[in-house]
Design a protein around this motif. Structure first.
Motif, PDB file in Angstrom:
ATOM      1  N   SER A 171       9.299  37.409  -1.997  1.00 35.85           N
ATOM      2  CA  SER A 171       9.526  37.332  -3.443  1.00 35.85           C
ATOM      3  C   SER A 171       8.362  36.618  -4.123  1.00 35.85           C
ATOM      4  O   SER A 171       8.052  35.462  -3.804  1.00 35.85           O
ATOM      5  CB  SER A 171      10.826  36.588  -3.733  1.00 35.85           C
ATOM      6  OG  SER A 171      10.945  36.321  -5.116  1.00 35.85           O
ATOM      7  N   ARG A 172       7.720  37.319  -5.070  1.00 39.21           N
ATOM      8  CA  ARG A 172       6.630  36.712  -5.837  1.00 39.21           C
ATOM      9  C   ARG A 172       7.156  35.761  -6.918  1.00 39.21           C
ATOM     10  O   ARG A 172       6.380  35.006  -7.504  1.00 39.21           O
ATOM     11  CB  ARG A 172       5.782  37.798  -6.488  1.00 39.21           C
ATOM     12  CG  ARG A 172       5.038  38.695  -5.500  1.00 39.21           C
ATOM     13  CD  ARG A 172       4.241  39.738  -6.238  1.00 39.21           C
ATOM     14  NE  ARG A 172       3.548  40.661  -5.352  1.00 39.21           N
ATOM     15  CZ  ARG A 172       2.328  40.469  -4.849  1.00 39.21           C
ATOM     16  NH1 ARG A 172       1.666  39.358  -5.164  1.00 39.21           N
ATOM     17  NH2 ARG A 172       1.764  41.358  -4.060  1.00 39.21           N
ATOM     18  N   LEU A 173       8.448  35.846  -7.189  1.00 41.38           N
ATOM     19  CA  LEU A 173       9.038  35.037  -8.267  1.00 41.38           C
ATOM     20  C   LEU A 173       9.644  33.725  -7.763  1.00 41.38           C
ATOM     21  O   LEU A 173      10.133  32.925  -8.552  1.00 41.38           O
ATOM     22  CB  LEU A 173      10.124  35.853  -8.977  1.00 41.38           C
ATOM     23  CG  LEU A 173       9.698  37.225  -9.520  1.00 41.38           C
ATOM     24  CD1 LEU A 173      10.886  37.923 -10.153  1.00 41.38           C
ATOM     25  CD2 LEU A 173       8.565  37.077 -10.525  1.00 41.38           C
ATOM     26  N   ALA A 174       9.617  33.521  -6.434  1.00 42.87           N
ATOM     27  CA  ALA A 174      10.325  32.380  -5.847  1.00 42.87           C
ATOM     28  C   ALA A 174       9.823  31.041  -6.362  1.00 42.87           C
ATOM     29  O   ALA A 174      10.597  30.086  -6.516  1.00 42.87           O
ATOM     30  CB  ALA A 174      10.214  32.438  -4.330  1.00 42.87           C
ATOM     31  N   TYR A 175       8.507  30.953  -6.644  1.00 44.65           N
ATOM     32  CA  TYR A 175       7.931  29.666  -7.045  1.00 44.65           C
ATOM     33  C   TYR A 175       7.458  29.653  -8.495  1.00 44.65           C
ATOM     34  O   TYR A 175       6.605  28.854  -8.868  1.00 44.65           O
ATOM     35  CB  TYR A 175       6.775  29.312  -6.100  1.00 44.65           C
ATOM     36  CG  TYR A 175       7.200  29.270  -4.641  1.00 44.65           C
ATOM     37  CD1 TYR A 175       8.321  28.549  -4.246  1.00 44.65           C
ATOM     38  CD2 TYR A 175       6.482  29.960  -3.666  1.00 44.65           C
ATOM     39  CE1 TYR A 175       8.726  28.515  -2.911  1.00 44.65           C
ATOM     40  CE2 TYR A 175       6.870  29.926  -2.334  1.00 44.65           C
ATOM     41  CZ  TYR A 175       7.995  29.202  -1.961  1.00 44.65           C
ATOM     42  OH  TYR A 175       8.393  29.170  -0.641  1.00 44.65           O
ATOM     43  N   ILE A 176       8.040  30.537  -9.306  1.00 43.00           N
ATOM     44  CA  ILE A 176       7.705  30.533 -10.729  1.00 43.00           C
ATOM     45  C   ILE A 176       8.189  29.244 -11.390  1.00 43.00           C
ATOM     46  O   ILE A 176       7.469  28.607 -12.170  1.00 43.00           O
ATOM     47  CB  ILE A 176       8.323  31.750 -11.441  1.00 43.00           C
ATOM     48  CG1 ILE A 176       7.703  33.049 -10.913  1.00 43.00           C
ATOM     49  CG2 ILE A 176       8.157  31.641 -12.955  1.00 43.00           C
ATOM     50  CD1 ILE A 176       6.231  33.191 -11.201  1.00 43.00           C
ATOM     51  N   SER A 177       9.398  28.835 -11.091  1.00 39.96           N
ATOM     52  CA  SER A 177       9.965  27.625 -11.697  1.00 39.96           C
ATOM     53  C   SER A 177      10.320  26.563 -10.665  1.00 39.96           C
ATOM     54  O   SER A 177      10.786  25.480 -11.033  1.00 39.96           O
ATOM     55  CB  SER A 177      11.226  27.982 -12.507  1.00 39.96           C
ATOM     56  OG  SER A 177      12.170  28.641 -11.686  1.00 39.96           O
ATOM     57  N   ASN A 178      10.093  26.853  -9.381  1.00 35.26           N
ATOM     58  CA  ASN A 178      10.412  25.897  -8.317  1.00 35.26           C
ATOM     59  C   ASN A 178       9.207  25.717  -7.405  1.00 35.26           C
ATOM     60  O   ASN A 178       8.427  26.657  -7.196  1.00 35.26           O
ATOM     61  CB  ASN A 178      11.607  26.380  -7.486  1.00 35.26           C
ATOM     62  CG  ASN A 178      12.863  26.530  -8.311  1.00 35.26           C
ATOM     63  OD1 ASN A 178      13.323  25.585  -8.964  1.00 35.26           O
ATOM     64  ND2 ASN A 178      13.428  27.721  -8.317  1.00 35.26           N
ATOM     65  N   ASP A 179       9.063  24.528  -6.851  1.00 33.13           N
ATOM     66  CA  ASP A 179       8.006  24.268  -5.870  1.00 33.13           C
ATOM     67  C   ASP A 179       8.473  24.710  -4.482  1.00 33.13           C
ATOM     68  O   ASP A 179       9.681  24.773  -4.213  1.00 33.13           O
ATOM     69  CB  ASP A 179       7.661  22.775  -5.847  1.00 33.13           C
ATOM     70  CG  ASP A 179       6.944  22.326  -7.112  1.00 33.13           C
ATOM     71  OD1 ASP A 179       6.242  23.174  -7.715  1.00 33.13           O
ATOM     72  OD2 ASP A 179       7.097  21.150  -7.491  1.00 33.13           O
ATOM     73  N   PRO A 180       7.537  24.994  -3.606  1.00 29.50           N
ATOM     74  CA  PRO A 180       7.916  25.334  -2.224  1.00 29.50           C
ATOM     75  C   PRO A 180       8.682  24.193  -1.573  1.00 29.50           C
ATOM     76  O   PRO A 180       8.515  23.014  -1.923  1.00 29.50           O
ATOM     77  CB  PRO A 180       6.559  25.556  -1.538  1.00 29.50           C
ATOM     78  CG  PRO A 180       5.624  25.900  -2.646  1.00 29.50           C
ATOM     79  CD  PRO A 180       6.093  25.096  -3.828  1.00 29.50           C
ATOM     80  N   GLU A 181       9.519  24.559  -0.607  1.00 29.70           N
ATOM     81  CA  GLU A 181      10.291  23.571   0.139  1.00 29.70           C
ATOM     82  C   GLU A 181       9.856  23.577   1.603  1.00 29.70           C
ATOM     83  O   GLU A 181       9.317  24.568   2.096  1.00 29.70           O
ATOM     84  CB  GLU A 181      11.794  23.887   0.035  1.00 29.70           C
ATOM     85  CG  GLU A 181      12.332  23.793  -1.378  1.00 29.70           C
ATOM     86  CD  GLU A 181      13.825  24.089  -1.443  1.00 29.70           C
ATOM     87  OE1 GLU A 181      14.423  24.388  -0.392  1.00 29.70           O
ATOM     88  OE2 GLU A 181      14.389  24.012  -2.547  1.00 29.70           O
ATOM     89  N   ARG A 182      10.126  22.475   2.254  1.00 27.26           N
ATOM     90  CA  ARG A 182       9.780  22.379   3.666  1.00 27.26           C
ATOM     91  C   ARG A 182      10.544  23.437   4.471  1.00 27.26           C
ATOM     92  O   ARG A 182      11.717  23.681   4.226  1.00 27.26           O
ATOM     93  CB  ARG A 182      10.089  20.975   4.195  1.00 27.26           C
ATOM     94  CG  ARG A 182       9.366  20.685   5.515  1.00 27.26           C
ATOM     95  CD  ARG A 182       9.747  19.338   6.100  1.00 27.26           C
ATOM     96  NE  ARG A 182       9.714  18.224   5.173  1.00 27.26           N
ATOM     97  CZ  ARG A 182       8.635  17.506   4.863  1.00 27.26           C
ATOM     98  NH1 ARG A 182       7.459  17.846   5.370  1.00 27.26           N
ATOM     99  NH2 ARG A 182       8.733  16.484   4.021  1.00 27.26           N
ATOM    100  N   TYR A 183       9.858  24.075   5.371  1.00 33.29           N
ATOM    101  CA  TYR A 183      10.355  25.125   6.270  1.00 33.29           C
ATOM    102  C   TYR A 183      10.430  26.504   5.608  1.00 33.29           C
ATOM    103  O   TYR A 183      10.888  27.460   6.238  1.00 33.29           O
ATOM    104  CB  TYR A 183      11.710  24.763   6.884  1.00 33.29           C
ATOM    105  CG  TYR A 183      11.738  23.389   7.526  1.00 33.29           C
ATOM    106  CD1 TYR A 183      10.789  23.021   8.474  1.00 33.29           C
ATOM    107  CD2 TYR A 183      12.708  22.452   7.166  1.00 33.29           C
ATOM    108  CE1 TYR A 183      10.806  21.749   9.060  1.00 33.29           C
ATOM    109  CE2 TYR A 183      12.733  21.179   7.748  1.00 33.29           C
ATOM    110  CZ  TYR A 183      11.778  20.841   8.682  1.00 33.29           C
ATOM    111  OH  TYR A 183      11.775  19.586   9.256  1.00 33.29           O
ATOM    112  N   ASP A 184       9.985  26.614   4.371  1.00 34.26           N
ATOM    113  CA  ASP A 184       9.874  27.953   3.778  1.00 34.26           C
ATOM    114  C   ASP A 184       8.846  28.775   4.556  1.00 34.26           C
ATOM    115  O   ASP A 184       7.792  28.246   4.969  1.00 34.26           O
ATOM    116  CB  ASP A 184       9.404  27.864   2.319  1.00 34.26           C
ATOM    117  CG  ASP A 184      10.531  27.490   1.358  1.00 34.26           C
ATOM    118  OD1 ASP A 184      11.678  27.382   1.815  1.00 34.26           O
ATOM    119  OD2 ASP A 184      10.241  27.324   0.155  1.00 34.26           O
ATOM    120  N   ILE A 185       9.150  30.048   4.746  1.00 39.21           N
ATOM    121  CA  ILE A 185       8.172  30.986   5.314  1.00 39.21           C
ATOM    122  C   ILE A 185       7.446  31.619   4.142  1.00 39.21           C
ATOM    123  O   ILE A 185       8.094  32.192   3.251  1.00 39.21           O
ATOM    124  CB  ILE A 185       8.854  32.065   6.173  1.00 39.21           C
ATOM    125  CG1 ILE A 185       9.610  31.418   7.330  1.00 39.21           C
ATOM    126  CG2 ILE A 185       7.830  33.066   6.703  1.00 39.21           C
ATOM    127  CD1 ILE A 185      10.450  32.405   8.136  1.00 39.21           C
TER     128      ILE A 185
END
Length: 322
Positions: A156-170
């Motif tokens: 998903s290209r939209l996953a980090y539009i309003s949220n920062d990455p989280e630990r263990y995200d692929i």
């Protein structure tokens, strides 16, 4: 009267018979002059009969009756024709319409009509690919057992539009050492943290000095994790970076890489260098064989280089990523 046999017009009256004076042909005398109109003679007989019959009015002449009947028939026919005209016109219009419907379409118009749905579908596919989803084929086994070689995944290209990455995200991202190549790895280290790998086990030290072992439920259990490396410090956004001409150092004195770190991760302000965005440390689940942040020349994944968050694989089987 003329004899039908020889054409003679002279007859001898012999009672009820008429005898041709030339050939002797015999004809019955019916009191009708064959040289006159038979219809007129019949009418004269009927009129005479009607006049002699006790004052009863004689019927009209047959010619008049015939003429009236003919006039009546003509009137009825004309009436039917007048009534049928609109219907005929309607039928003609209908046939014309049918003709229009059956008229073959222009070839150019057919091509345009055929191409329009294809163009729309292509545009929608391009929009989805560029702005919503990313499709990738994983060419190596660096993420085994989570993602196998040749698996197809969607991010998903939209996953980090309003949220920062989280630990263990692929994540899918542009490989820091060659941004034309797309990599897939798992985020383990965040800005301000230090990563240590001891005997294949990853340990994370937070900015406050607290250390903990990273989760390893996704690590390839078919092989015993091995290898020791680190420590790797991940600079924070806004942190000042210095250099001795060969290597770069964070504010805490940790070596963060060669001088290429300055041009790749920093911005210059008044002759000083500062980290311009969040950086992440990534490792593959197949930890013994994965080429990742531990060995890259540019060890960190910039947030702006993250393409998207991997959400599932769909070939050769479907599986959603936790």
């Amino acid at each position: 009267m003329i004899c039908k046999k020889c054409g003679c017009d002279t007859f001898i009256n012999d009672g009820d018979m008429l005898v041709c004076a030339q050939c002797g042909a015999v004809t019955i005398d019916m009191g009708i002059d064959l040289n006159k109109s038979i219809t007129n003679q019949i009418n004269e007989i009927e009129i005479e009969a009607g006049t002699e019959s006790n004052g009863v009015q004689a019927p009209p002449p047959i010619e008049k009756v015939i003429a009236e009947q003919q006039a009546k028939v003509e009137a009825e026919t004309k009436k039917e024709e007048n009534t049928a005209e609109p219907e005929t016109e309607a039928e003609e219009i209908t046939e014309e319409d049918k003709g229009k419907k059956k008229k073959p379409k222009d070839k150019k118009r057919e091509i345009i009509e055929f191409c329009i749905p294809i163009v729309i579908a292509a545009v929608l596919a391009a929009i989805i690919k560029l702005f919503i989803l990313a499709n990738a084929v994983v060419p190596t086994g660096s993420m085994i057992p989570t993602i196998n070689e040749k698996d197809r995944i969607i991010a998903s290209r939209l996953a980090y539009i309003s949220n920062d990455p989280e630990r263990y995200d692929i994540i899918l991202f542009r490989f820091p050492d060659n941004e034309e190549t797309i990599f897939v790895k798992r985020i383990l280290g965040f800005p301000g943290e230090t990563i240590n790998v001891r005997d294949g086990k990853v340990y994370i030290t937070e900015a406050n000095g607290k250390e903990f072992a990273a989760e390893d439920s996704f690590v390839n259990s078919a092989e015993k994790p091995t290898g020791t490396s680190g420590p790797f410090y991940i600079p924070q956004q806004g942190e000042q970076i210095t250099t001795d001409g060969s290597y770069c150092y964070a504010a805490n004195g940790a070596n963060v890489g060669s001088t290429s770190f300055l041009s790749k991760y920093c911005e210059e302000k008044d002759g000083e260098y500062y980290v311009k965005e969040n950086l992440y440390f990534c490792i593959g689940d197949n930890i013994n064989t994965s080429m990742d942040s531990r060995v890259w020349a540019n060890k960190y994944v910039s947030q702006s280089k993250i393409i998207g968050k991997a959400i599932f694989k769909y070939y050769p089987n479907f599986e959603k990523f936790e």
